[in-house]
Design an enzyme around this catalytic site. Structure first.
Site: not given
Ligand code: PEP
Length: 254
Positions: A9-11, A95, A97, A167, A173, A213, A234-235
């Site tokens: 997930n590049w957001k 998600h 967010e 999640e 994040g 994470s 994500g990251g």
């Molecule tokens: C996400 O955005 O779905 C996520 C899990 O982010 P991160 O891996 O950065 O915690």
């Protein structure tokens, strides 16, 4: 029976050139992770160039959101049919967010999920508790509520074309990853909810991803859990080495 899926997930990150370069790099190195399904989810304006860049490779493309209506006067929104039209196969829905920053409810997520399925997209339906909900001992209740709310009226056939992502909001994040045991507990609960609503065979066929994470250093232990079928990243999905490092953990788990 359940193929490991590693989704990035590049957001709201990268530009057009960076998105295409990262997608190409993942596709070029996908041979390093045989039998692991790979998915990249760029920002919506880069879906088309990314889909073109990975066309004919093992890398699938997903959107980060969509609207439930098929077309019409919905300024700024994108329909499931439009996503399919540009080569998108998956869509992340609900998600945290979007739930917590943009105010999406379970009812919104449900409308989107049913619209995605009706059109032929694979929804990745996200659920997860807040830190205060976990600390108050309410994790299982929150997950049950989100499961039933987000997946209401999804048929037995449709759920088998869906992916669920657990999640925990406190792990997204933040660098705070759920322990493999904490994650496995919720994944097992989700599988029980699937069995209650549908049946054991269907429950055993639906992929449940963990997100929060995930890094190459913790992916092995998470993906080794019996009910964790992949990761929503994500990251770490923004760096090809990290993303493929996580996917490599999926080979060992398979
Ligand atoms: C996400 O955005 O779905 C996520 C899990 O982010 P991160 O891996 O950065 O915690």
């Amino acid at each position: 029976m359940r193929r490991t899926l590693i989704a990035g997930n590049w957001k709201m990150n990268l530009d057009r050139a960076g998105s295409v370069a990262l997608a190409r790099a993942v596709a070029e190195r996908s041979g390093e992770v045989p039998d692991v399904d790979l998915l990249v989810c760029p920002p919506s304006v880069y879906l088309l160039p990314v889909a073109e860049a990975v066309a004919g490779t093992r890398v699938a493309v997903g959107a980060q959101n969509m609207y439930h209506e098929p077309s019409g006067a919905y300024t700024g929104e994108t329909s499931a049919a439009m996503l399919l039209d540009v080569g998108v196969a998956f869509v992340i829905l609900g998600h945290s967010e979007r739930r917590h920053i943009l105010g999406e409810t379970d009812a919104d997520v449900n409308q989107k999920t049913r619209a995605a399925l009706a059109e032929g997209l694979v929804p990745i339906v996200c659920v997860g508790e807040l830190l205060e909900e976990r600390e108050a001992g309410h994790t299982a209740d929150v997950i049950r509520r989100q499961f039933h709310g987000s997946l209401a009226d999804v048929s037995a056939d449709e759920i088998q074309r869906s992916v669920i992502a657990y999640e925990p909001v406190w792990a997204i994040g933040t660098g705070k990853v759920a322990t493999p045991e904490q994650a496995e507990q919720v994944h097992a609960d989700l599988r029980s909810l699937l069995a209650e609503r549908y049946n054991d065979r269907i429950a055993g066929s639906v992929r449940i991803l963990y997100g929060g994470s995930v890094k190459p250093g913790n992916a092995d232990a998470l993906l080794a859990q019996p009910n964790i079928d992949g990761a929503l990243v994500g990251g770490a999905s923004l760096k090809v080495d990290d993303f493929l490092g996580i996917a490599a953990a999926g080979i060992h788990a398979a």
